[in-house]
Each structure stands twice: as C-alpha cells, then as structure tokens.
Design a protein around this motif. Structure first.
Motif, PDB file in Angstrom:
ATOM      1  N   SER A 240      34.617  48.200  23.038  1.00 19.19           N
ATOM      2  CA  SER A 240      35.946  49.285  22.864  1.00 19.19           C
ATOM      3  C   SER A 240      35.641  49.597  24.760  1.00 19.19           C
ATOM      4  O   SER A 240      36.429  50.605  25.271  1.00 19.19           O
ATOM      5  CB  SER A 240      36.212  50.089  22.214  1.00 19.19           C
ATOM      6  OG  SER A 240      34.829  51.445  22.581  1.00 19.19           O
ATOM      7  N   LEU A 241      34.858  49.263  25.631  1.00 15.78           N
ATOM      8  CA  LEU A 241      35.082  49.433  26.571  1.00 15.78           C
ATOM      9  C   LEU A 241      35.211  48.518  27.864  1.00 15.78           C
ATOM     10  O   LEU A 241      34.981  47.319  27.892  1.00 15.78           O
ATOM     11  CB  LEU A 241      33.621  49.897  27.345  1.00 15.78           C
ATOM     12  CG  LEU A 241      32.555  51.151  26.442  1.00 15.78           C
ATOM     13  CD1 LEU A 241      31.320  50.664  26.853  1.00 15.78           C
ATOM     14  CD2 LEU A 241      33.228  52.204  27.010  1.00 15.78           C
ATOM     15  N   PRO A 242      35.706  48.719  29.149  1.00 18.28           N
ATOM     16  CA  PRO A 242      36.195  47.868  30.136  1.00 18.28           C
ATOM     17  C   PRO A 242      34.658  47.006  30.824  1.00 18.28           C
ATOM     18  O   PRO A 242      34.304  48.235  31.601  1.00 18.28           O
ATOM     19  CB  PRO A 242      36.998  48.781  31.407  1.00 18.28           C
ATOM     20  CG  PRO A 242      36.531  50.820  31.264  1.00 18.28           C
ATOM     21  CD  PRO A 242      36.537  50.501  29.892  1.00 18.28           C
ATOM     22  N   LEU A 243      35.077  46.667  30.595  1.00 19.39           N
ATOM     23  CA  LEU A 243      32.953  45.876  31.589  1.00 19.39           C
ATOM     24  C   LEU A 243      33.889  45.238  32.707  1.00 19.39           C
ATOM     25  O   LEU A 243      32.462  44.841  33.308  1.00 19.39           O
ATOM     26  CB  LEU A 243      32.881  44.530  30.421  1.00 19.39           C
ATOM     27  CG  LEU A 243      32.258  45.013  28.671  1.00 19.39           C
ATOM     28  CD1 LEU A 243      32.043  44.854  28.220  1.00 19.39           C
ATOM     29  CD2 LEU A 243      32.097  46.371  28.710  1.00 19.39           C
ATOM     30  N   GLU A 244      34.522  45.206  33.314  1.00 17.85           N
ATOM     31  CA  GLU A 244      35.457  44.141  35.063  1.00 17.85           C
ATOM     32  C   GLU A 244      34.842  45.734  35.298  1.00 17.85           C
ATOM     33  O   GLU A 244      34.868  46.475  35.281  1.00 17.85           O
ATOM     34  CB  GLU A 244      36.237  43.966  33.716  1.00 17.85           C
ATOM     35  CG  GLU A 244      36.836  42.909  33.606  1.00 17.85           C
ATOM     36  CD  GLU A 244      35.207  41.459  33.755  1.00 17.85           C
ATOM     37  OE1 GLU A 244      35.789  41.106  34.910  1.00 17.85           O
ATOM     38  OE2 GLU A 244      35.503  40.817  32.931  1.00 17.85           O
ATOM     39  N   SER A 245      34.704  45.007  36.720  1.00 19.63           N
ATOM     40  CA  SER A 245      34.644  45.500  37.624  1.00 19.63           C
ATOM     41  C   SER A 245      35.977  46.417  38.639  1.00 19.63           C
ATOM     42  O   SER A 245      37.399  45.781  38.129  1.00 19.63           O
ATOM     43  CB  SER A 245      34.216  45.006  39.285  1.00 19.63           C
ATOM     44  OG  SER A 245      34.292  46.117  40.296  1.00 19.63           O
ATOM     45  N   GLU A 246      35.688  47.533  38.218  1.00 17.37           N
ATOM     46  CA  GLU A 246      37.636  48.355  38.244  1.00 17.37           C
ATOM     47  C   GLU A 246      37.719  48.377  39.832  1.00 17.37           C
ATOM     48  O   GLU A 246      36.000  48.750  40.686  1.00 17.37           O
ATOM     49  CB  GLU A 246      36.728  50.256  37.851  1.00 17.37           C
ATOM     50  CG  GLU A 246      36.637  49.751  36.403  1.00 17.37           C
ATOM     51  CD  GLU A 246      37.113  51.173  36.009  1.00 17.37           C
ATOM     52  OE1 GLU A 246      37.759  51.237  34.696  1.00 17.37           O
ATOM     53  OE2 GLU A 246      36.058  51.929  36.603  1.00 17.37           O
ATOM     54  N   ARG A 247      38.598  48.607  40.355  1.00 17.27           N
ATOM     55  CA  ARG A 247      39.301  48.322  41.937  1.00 17.27           C
ATOM     56  C   ARG A 247      39.129  49.969  42.184  1.00 17.27           C
ATOM     57  O   ARG A 247      39.489  50.993  43.836  1.00 17.27           O
ATOM     58  CB  ARG A 247      40.114  47.914  42.748  1.00 17.27           C
ATOM     59  CG  ARG A 247      40.192  46.397  42.167  1.00 17.27           C
ATOM     60  CD  ARG A 247      41.161  45.481  42.152  1.00 17.27           C
ATOM     61  NE  ARG A 247      41.334  44.263  41.910  1.00 17.27           N
ATOM     62  CZ  ARG A 247      40.831  42.999  43.141  1.00 17.27           C
ATOM     63  NH1 ARG A 247      40.439  43.740  44.892  1.00 17.27           N
ATOM     64  NH2 ARG A 247      40.050  41.528  42.629  1.00 17.27           N
ATOM     65  N   SER A 248      38.932  51.196  41.867  1.00 16.10           N
ATOM     66  CA  SER A 248      39.656  52.152  41.757  1.00 16.10           C
ATOM     67  C   SER A 248      39.051  53.442  40.778  1.00 16.10           C
ATOM     68  O   SER A 248      39.317  52.940  39.779  1.00 16.10           O
ATOM     69  CB  SER A 248      41.340  52.480  42.880  1.00 16.10           C
ATOM     70  OG  SER A 248      41.941  52.419  40.955  1.00 16.10           O
ATOM     71  N   PRO A 249      39.040  54.331  41.484  1.00 14.98           N
ATOM     72  CA  PRO A 249      38.336  56.172  40.389  1.00 14.98           C
ATOM     73  C   PRO A 249      39.995  56.241  39.764  1.00 14.98           C
ATOM     74  O   PRO A 249      40.770  56.230  40.119  1.00 14.98           O
ATOM     75  CB  PRO A 249      38.052  56.107  41.276  1.00 14.98           C
ATOM     76  CG  PRO A 249      38.410  56.419  43.130  1.00 14.98           C
ATOM     77  CD  PRO A 249      38.753  54.698  43.271  1.00 14.98           C
ATOM     78  N   ALA A 250      39.073  56.273  38.686  1.00 16.46           N
ATOM     79  CA  ALA A 250      40.044  56.565  37.582  1.00 16.46           C
ATOM     80  C   ALA A 250      39.896  58.443  36.986  1.00 16.46           C
ATOM     81  O   ALA A 250      38.712  59.167  37.555  1.00 16.46           O
ATOM     82  CB  ALA A 250      40.347  56.255  36.474  1.00 16.46           C
ATOM     83  N   PRO A 251      41.565  59.523  37.645  1.00 17.96           N
ATOM     84  CA  PRO A 251      40.773  60.866  37.998  1.00 17.96           C
ATOM     85  C   PRO A 251      40.891  61.359  36.148  1.00 17.96           C
ATOM     86  O   PRO A 251      41.465  61.099  35.525  1.00 17.96           O
ATOM     87  CB  PRO A 251      41.650  62.106  37.949  1.00 17.96           C
ATOM     88  CG  PRO A 251      42.714  60.249  37.290  1.00 17.96           C
ATOM     89  CD  PRO A 251      42.553  59.116  37.738  1.00 17.96           C
ATOM     90  N   SER A 252      39.730  62.054  35.550  1.00 15.43           N
ATOM     91  CA  SER A 252      39.639  62.892  34.561  1.00 15.43           C
ATOM     92  C   SER A 252      41.266  64.238  34.447  1.00 15.43           C
ATOM     93  O   SER A 252      41.404  64.082  35.679  1.00 15.43           O
ATOM     94  CB  SER A 252      38.475  63.525  34.086  1.00 15.43           C
ATOM     95  OG  SER A 252      38.209  64.623  34.897  1.00 15.43           O
TER      96      SER A 252
END
Length: 277
Positions: free
Chosen positions: A169-181
């Motif tokens: 259920s998780l994103p396992l690839e590297s993310e390019r930019s941060p996501a805000p809460s």
C-alpha cells in the motif's frame, strides 16, 4: 524511532502532533480525521482490549512518548515501557508527571535497544510492538534479535501483538518533491505547522529513507523550519510470518485494520497477534 536519530530531530519534537492521542491531553475532532487519514484510528483501543484480557505486566517495545503506555497504566496494568530514543522517553516522563501517582507507579521506563533487551521481569503474558516499531528497526538482524528478545521475556503461551504498514500500500519509488501534510498543531507551542515529507527508493535490504522538514508558523508571522529523517524497512506478510516463527511465535490473527477487517493485499496495515510456542 531509529536508534541513531538524534534527540533534537524534528520528528521527535512534533511526534505528538503527527500522531495525536484521543486519550491524553486535549483531543480535538480534527485528530480523529488525522488518525483516520494515516490508518491508525482505533489502535490504542485495540491494544487496550488485548491488555485488559491478558492482564499485566505488559511489555511495550517502542513506547515512544506514551501514547499507548499511559492508557494501559490507567487501566491498572503494570507496563514496562521500552524505547531506544531518550528524547521520546523524556516526553513520556513529562506526561507521567501529570498523571496520578498510582498511574506513574505502574510504569517502568526503560531506555534500551530492544535487540539486546535484558529485564528482570521474564514472564510477560503480553508483549506489544505498536505502530510500525518493527519497521523502524531498519536492520533485519536487529529485527530478528528484537523478536527473539521479546520471546525470551515471554511466558509460554504469551501473546505478541504488533502492527506495521503493508508494503503493497506504500509508494516504494523515489519521490522527486516533498508532499505537505494538512495543517497540524505543535504539541509544545500550540502553533500551526505543516510537515513536508518525501522518501527515497528501496535499497537492497528493502529500506527506505523518509526525510523532509517541518514549517511552524510563529506568532510574529515568521516560519521556523526544522529537519527530520529516519529509515524504515518494508516487511511483507510472508517475511513477517517467517520472522515470528523464527523467534518462537505462531501467527494467530492477521487483520487489515484495528476493526478486525480481514487482511487483503490492498489493506493499509498488517495488524497481528501471535502466540509464544
């Protein structure tokens, strides 16, 4: 928290804002929404029900700031609260100071690496590894050593209860930019803040680094930013069951949430009870 995360890391400072308690302090309706969003609404009640049936003393590995420890002690149970982070335990101790003396007396706070745990109490009927604690031990050998240490402190037939994220259920690839809460409330100041987070891809041992920063809005209108970083390791269902068996625990129940919904590959969490053989 990882054992190498410094006590001043922002993830420790903002922990109680990221994972608010509905039983300690001043719970708000927004906290229910927040806990539901991250998939842990009802976790404390689930663990409390297990503990009420098992009785004390209870071994809690990964006690953190006391989100579960204090509700268990309020039930009248003796709790051995173990954590590798002195910074997290300092916050637990500060909360305990605001509890009734009888509640404080039931909690044994232990600063220790669970992989080398050595307590005078050796016959726990119930051991807990709540809220991703096993994932936050990012070395597979240390994970196995932790489960073995828990087994060594458990009576025959004892129950181990834990929950971890389902890697599927998780994103396992590297993310390019941060996501805000969503905006949250800082536990120390009452100021509003936002958590900016991103993760790397998996390494050879299925570990992922989660990092970013917190932006807190100060009363004068300026923003204070502080960094955080930790690692966690993905554990799938088959590996989890094998690790438990290797430590002498047989999996009893596996659910996808804290309402005992049957687990499927689409479930967000793995909520497990296992019996000491």
């Amino acid at each position: 928290m990882n054992k190498d995360v410094p006590d001043e890391d922002a993830a420790i400072r903002y922990y109680d804002g990221d994972y608010p308690s509905l039983e300690i302090g001043d719970p708000r309706p927004e906290h229910v929404v927040q806990l539901e969003r991250i998939g842990i609404l009802g976790d404390v009640g689930w663990y409390k029900e297990l503990a009420a049936r098992a009785g004390g003393p209870v071994l809690e590995v990964g006690a953190g700031t006391g989100r579960l420890t204090i509700p268990l002690a309020r039930l009248g149970l003796e709790v051995w609260a173990v954590d590798v982070s002195a910074g997290m335990l300092a916050r637990l101790c500060a909360k305990l100071e605001r509890e009734e003396p009888a509640v404080r007396a039931r909690v044994h706070v232990v600063h220790a690496d669970a992989a080398a745990l050595d307590l005078p109490e050796r016959r726990f009927a119930l051991a807990l590894l709540p809220f991703n604690t096993l994932m936050l031990i990012p070395d597979p050998e240390d994970e196995r050593a932790t489960l073995a240490a828990i087994a060594a402190h458990s009576a025959p037939g004892a129950v181990l209860a834990l929950d971890v994220m389902n890697p599927l259920s998780l994103p396992l690839e590297s993310e390019r930019s941060p996501a805000p809460s969503e905006p949250r409330t800082a536990p120390d100041t009452g100021n509003r803040y936002v958590r900016m987070a991103m993760n790397t891809g998996l390494d050879a041992q299925r570990r992922q680094r989660v990092c970013g920063w917190y932006d807190e809005l100060l009363p004068d209108g300026t923003v204070q930013s502080t960094d955080f970083a930790f690692r966690w390791r993905m554990i799938d269902r088959e590996e989890l069951e094998a690790m438990l068996a290797g430590a002498g625990f047989a999996m009893q129940t596996l659910a996808g949430d804290f309402e005992d919904t049957p687990w499927t590959p689409e479930s967000r969490r793995m909520v497990v009870t296992a019996k000491r053989t």
